[in-house]
Design a protein around this motif. Structure first.
Motif, PDB file in Angstrom:
ATOM      1  N   ILE A   1      -6.778   0.364  -5.351  1.00 25.56           N
ATOM      2  CA  ILE A   1      -6.029   0.922  -4.216  1.00 25.56           C
ATOM      3  C   ILE A   1      -4.638   0.290  -4.139  1.00 25.56           C
ATOM      4  O   ILE A   1      -3.632   0.985  -3.952  1.00 25.56           O
ATOM      5  N   ILE A   2      -4.577  -1.038  -4.305  1.00 24.69           N
ATOM      6  CA  ILE A   2      -3.283  -1.717  -4.215  1.00 24.69           C
ATOM      7  C   ILE A   2      -2.376  -1.313  -5.371  1.00 24.69           C
ATOM      8  O   ILE A   2      -1.180  -1.045  -5.176  1.00 24.69           O
ATOM      9  N   LEU A   3      -2.946  -1.215  -6.576  1.00 21.82           N
ATOM     10  CA  LEU A   3      -2.144  -0.783  -7.729  1.00 21.82           C
ATOM     11  C   LEU A   3      -1.615   0.628  -7.503  1.00 21.82           C
ATOM     12  O   LEU A   3      -0.442   0.915  -7.769  1.00 21.82           O
ATOM     13  N   THR A   4      -2.483   1.497  -6.966  1.00 21.07           N
ATOM     14  CA  THR A   4      -2.050   2.867  -6.669  1.00 21.07           C
ATOM     15  C   THR A   4      -0.941   2.854  -5.613  1.00 21.07           C
ATOM     16  O   THR A   4       0.032   3.610  -5.714  1.00 21.07           O
ATOM     17  N   GLY A   5      -1.097   1.997  -4.605  1.00 19.37           N
ATOM     18  CA  GLY A   5      -0.073   1.885  -3.566  1.00 19.37           C
ATOM     19  C   GLY A   5       1.271   1.448  -4.138  1.00 19.37           C
ATOM     20  O   GLY A   5       2.313   1.991  -3.769  1.00 19.37           O
ATOM     21  N   ILE A   6       1.240   0.499  -5.052  1.00 19.64           N
ATOM     22  CA  ILE A   6       2.490   0.023  -5.660  1.00 19.64           C
ATOM     23  C   ILE A   6       3.128   1.130  -6.512  1.00 19.64           C
ATOM     24  O   ILE A   6       4.352   1.328  -6.481  1.00 19.64           O
TER      25      ILE A   6
ATOM     26  N   SER B   1       3.947   8.370   6.781  1.00 25.97           N
ATOM     27  CA  SER B   1       3.223   7.136   6.417  1.00 25.97           C
ATOM     28  C   SER B   1       1.715   7.390   6.393  1.00 25.97           C
ATOM     29  O   SER B   1       1.005   6.902   5.511  1.00 25.97           O
ATOM     30  N   ILE B   2       1.209   8.183   7.364  1.00 27.23           N
ATOM     31  CA  ILE B   2      -0.225   8.530   7.373  1.00 27.23           C
ATOM     32  C   ILE B   2      -0.568   9.350   6.128  1.00 27.23           C
ATOM     33  O   ILE B   2      -1.572   9.106   5.444  1.00 27.23           O
ATOM     34  N   ALA B   3       0.300  10.337   5.823  1.00 28.15           N
ATOM     35  CA  ALA B   3       0.053  11.175   4.634  1.00 28.15           C
ATOM     36  C   ALA B   3       0.027  10.304   3.381  1.00 28.15           C
ATOM     37  O   ALA B   3      -0.837  10.482   2.504  1.00 28.15           O
ATOM     38  N   THR B   4       0.933   9.326   3.293  1.00 30.06           N
ATOM     39  CA  THR B   4       1.009   8.476   2.097  1.00 30.06           C
ATOM     40  C   THR B   4      -0.257   7.652   1.911  1.00 30.06           C
ATOM     41  O   THR B   4      -0.811   7.597   0.809  1.00 30.06           O
ATOM     42  N   ILE B   5      -0.745   7.023   2.999  1.00 32.80           N
ATOM     43  CA  ILE B   5      -1.923   6.152   2.837  1.00 32.80           C
ATOM     44  C   ILE B   5      -3.147   6.969   2.445  1.00 32.80           C
ATOM     45  O   ILE B   5      -3.967   6.533   1.622  1.00 32.80           O
ATOM     46  N   PHE B   6      -3.261   8.202   2.974  1.00 32.58           N
ATOM     47  CA  PHE B   6      -4.416   9.017   2.590  1.00 32.58           C
ATOM     48  C   PHE B   6      -4.293   9.524   1.157  1.00 32.58           C
ATOM     49  O   PHE B   6      -5.293   9.614   0.431  1.00 32.58           O
ATOM     50  N   ILE B   7      -3.063   9.837   0.720  1.00 37.77           N
ATOM     51  CA  ILE B   7      -2.871  10.249  -0.681  1.00 37.77           C
ATOM     52  C   ILE B   7      -3.196   9.079  -1.612  1.00 37.77           C
ATOM     53  O   ILE B   7      -3.842   9.245  -2.650  1.00 37.77           O
ATOM     54  N   VAL B   8      -2.758   7.878  -1.224  1.00 38.09           N
ATOM     55  CA  VAL B   8      -3.039   6.681  -2.042  1.00 38.09           C
ATOM     56  C   VAL B   8      -4.549   6.457  -2.169  1.00 38.09           C
ATOM     57  O   VAL B   8      -5.072   6.235  -3.264  1.00 38.09           O
ATOM     58  N   VAL B   9      -5.262   6.559  -1.035  1.00 37.84           N
ATOM     59  CA  VAL B   9      -6.723   6.351  -1.055  1.00 37.84           C
ATOM     60  C   VAL B   9      -7.423   7.427  -1.881  1.00 37.84           C
ATOM     61  O   VAL B   9      -8.310   7.141  -2.699  1.00 37.84           O
ATOM     62  N   MET B  10      -6.993   8.695  -1.708  1.00 40.44           N
ATOM     63  CA  MET B  10      -7.608   9.795  -2.464  1.00 40.44           C
ATOM     64  C   MET B  10      -7.351   9.643  -3.960  1.00 40.44           C
ATOM     65  O   MET B  10      -8.232   9.861  -4.791  1.00 40.44           O
ATOM     66  N   PHE B  11      -6.124   9.252  -4.298  1.00 42.34           N
ATOM     67  CA  PHE B  11      -5.765   9.077  -5.707  1.00 42.34           C
ATOM     68  C   PHE B  11      -6.583   7.927  -6.308  1.00 42.34           C
ATOM     69  O   PHE B  11      -7.081   8.038  -7.438  1.00 42.34           O
ATOM     70  N   ALA B  12      -6.727   6.846  -5.548  1.00 48.93           N
ATOM     71  CA  ALA B  12      -7.521   5.697  -6.032  1.00 48.93           C
ATOM     72  C   ALA B  12      -8.974   6.105  -6.235  1.00 48.93           C
ATOM     73  O   ALA B  12      -9.633   5.664  -7.180  1.00 48.93           O
TER      74      ALA B  12
ATOM     75  N   LEU C   1       0.813  -1.217   0.000  1.00 50.38           N
ATOM     76  CA  LEU C   1       0.000   0.000   0.000  1.00 50.38           C
ATOM     77  C   LEU C   1       0.850   1.272   0.000  1.00 50.38           C
ATOM     78  O   LEU C   1       0.310   2.366  -0.014  1.00 50.38           O
ATOM     79  N   GLY C   2       2.161   1.130   0.041  1.00 50.47           N
ATOM     80  CA  GLY C   2       3.047   2.296   0.000  1.00 50.47           C
ATOM     81  C   GLY C   2       3.296   2.927   1.355  1.00 50.47           C
ATOM     82  O   GLY C   2       4.018   3.924   1.454  1.00 50.47           O
ATOM     83  N   VAL C   3       2.697   2.368   2.436  1.00 50.13           N
ATOM     84  CA  VAL C   3       2.858   2.970   3.769  1.00 50.13           C
ATOM     85  C   VAL C   3       4.310   2.855   4.242  1.00 50.13           C
ATOM     86  O   VAL C   3       4.876   3.813   4.788  1.00 50.13           O
ATOM     87  N   SER C   4       4.935   1.707   3.991  1.00 48.80           N
ATOM     88  CA  SER C   4       6.338   1.526   4.385  1.00 48.80           C
ATOM     89  C   SER C   4       7.237   2.510   3.640  1.00 48.80           C
ATOM     90  O   SER C   4       8.152   3.101   4.229  1.00 48.80           O
ATOM     91  N   SER C   5       6.970   2.697   2.345  1.00 49.71           N
ATOM     92  CA  SER C   5       7.790   3.632   1.564  1.00 49.71           C
ATOM     93  C   SER C   5       7.600   5.058   2.056  1.00 49.71           C
ATOM     94  O   SER C   5       8.558   5.839   2.114  1.00 49.71           O
ATOM     95  N   GLY C   6       6.346   5.406   2.409  1.00 52.32           N
ATOM     96  CA  GLY C   6       6.091   6.739   2.949  1.00 52.32           C
ATOM     97  C   GLY C   6       6.857   6.964   4.244  1.00 52.32           C
ATOM     98  O   GLY C   6       7.465   8.026   4.449  1.00 52.32           O
TER      99      GLY C   6
END
Length: 353
Positions: free
Chosen positions: A166-171, A143-154, A107-112
């Motif tokens: 959502i998962i594709l966006t996270g990747i 990490s919080i900012a990243t997960i919300f950006i991923v969800v909003m983008f999805a 989901l990109g949280v670790s990368s964030g």
């Protein structure tokens, strides 16, 4: 084991907790015992009892005290907390998104969290008042900012927000943030080695200070997620049905996403990027003991903690005296499992089509 005994083991949740707890304790003892110098289990127990309850250490070699209390025990506890954090966060994300491929890594949280940590190390940031907690706090915020950006983008891509989107966006975000981290590494000088070593994931040379840093965030994130097990069970039937069952879906989704990000951000801050723990462990626990989140979350925590302790043991002994980054071992185990889950999911999809 007879078939009836296996069925009893799978159905009896009490046995599941006994098995998981025993696995965790044995993992800790093995993790402390094995190394350049072997320490007998009995001596380990005497030394821990001595430090906690001021009992006598008998005839235990004095050298074992430094090895156990100052080096191996904090390392094992830290690996356990990181493993438990990633596993429970992965279990919650998978339950929320109803997809076994969801975890803090995909989901990109670790990368964030990694971006926040690398920025802190690169710019030598120290927040006023929080001191040593600067690194985990910035990692958690990114990490919080990243997960919300991923969800909003999805949501922008597809209003219904299918979990695959959502998962594709996270990747995609994970790859983008990985490139951003590479850019910062390219610009570093003396910090290069430190940052690369940290990114590969390790609990080496971390003492009691690191446990103090992660522990408050581990307790807060875990308690918040454990308070949402009923809602996670309801969400497994879909958001609409969960709403009919009385769940405030939007509020609970936000709470679960933030709680998972707190656990991931704090874990990444003290150990670097360790992938696939949050993917493999909940999936394993779900297959054996079922999808009920009241048991899935605590069992994932114990199994995840024991798993990362043993993984760390492999990473420091397999090419001894050198050490492999722990993230290398989890990736070697997790990537094939990820592929198997993907193949199984597509096979099921074709079967139901």
């Amino acid at each position: 084991m007879p078939k009836q005994s296996i069925q009893m083991f799978l159905l009896n949740k009490g046995l599941a907790y006994v098995f998981s707890f025993t696995f965790l304790i044995l993992s800790m003892l093995v993790g402390i015992s094995i190394g350049t110098v072997s320490v007998p289990f009995g001596d380990i127990l005497l030394l821990i009892s001595h430090h906690l309850f001021h009992t006598s250490i008998g005839n235990v070699d004095g050298m074992f005290n430094n090895i156990v209390w100052d080096i191996r025990l904090p390392r094992v506890i830290l690996a356990g907390i990181v493993g438990a954090s990633l596993a429970i966060a992965g279990a919650a994300f998978q339950g929320l998104l109803r997809n076994p491929l969801a975890d803090p890594y995909t989901l990109g949280v670790s990368s964030g969290a990694s971006v926040g940590a690398v920025m802190t190390l690169f710019f030598h940031i120290t927040l006023p008042l929080v001191g040593n907690y600067t690194l985990p706090i910035i990692s958690i915020l990114t990490s919080i900012a990243t997960i919300f950006i991923v969800v909003m983008f999805a949501q922008k891509i597809e209003r219904s927000m299918k979990v695959e989107t959502i998962i594709l966006t996270g990747i995609i975000f994970s790859s983008f943030l990985g490139a951003f981290i590479s850019l910062m590494i390219a610009l570093t000088g003396e910090e290069l080695r430190q940052i690369i070593g940290w990114l590969l994931g390790s609990v080496s040379m971390r003492g009691w200070d690191y446990i103090q840093i992660i522990f408050p965030f581990f307790i807060i994130g875990s308690l918040l997620l454990m308070s949402c097990t009923r809602e996670l069970n309801a969400l497994s039937f879909g958001e609409e049905k969960a709403q009919h069952l009385g769940v405030n879906v939007q509020r609970k989704k936000m709470l679960i996403l933030i709680s998972g990000s707190i656990l991931t951000g704090a874990a990444v801050a003290v150990s670097g990027t360790i992938g696939f723990v949050g993917l493999v462990i909940p999936h394993f626990v779900r297959i054996i003991w079922g999808p009920d989140h009241r048991h899935l979350l605590p069992l994932s925590m114990m199994i995840g903690a024991g798993f990362l302790i043993l993984t760390d043991l492999i990473s420091r002994t397999i090419i001894s005296p050198s050490q492999l980054p722990i993230g290398v071992i989890t990736a070697l185990i997790g990537a094939p499992v990820f592929a198997l889950i993907l193949i199984r999911k597509h096979s099921k999809g074709r079967g139901t089509a």
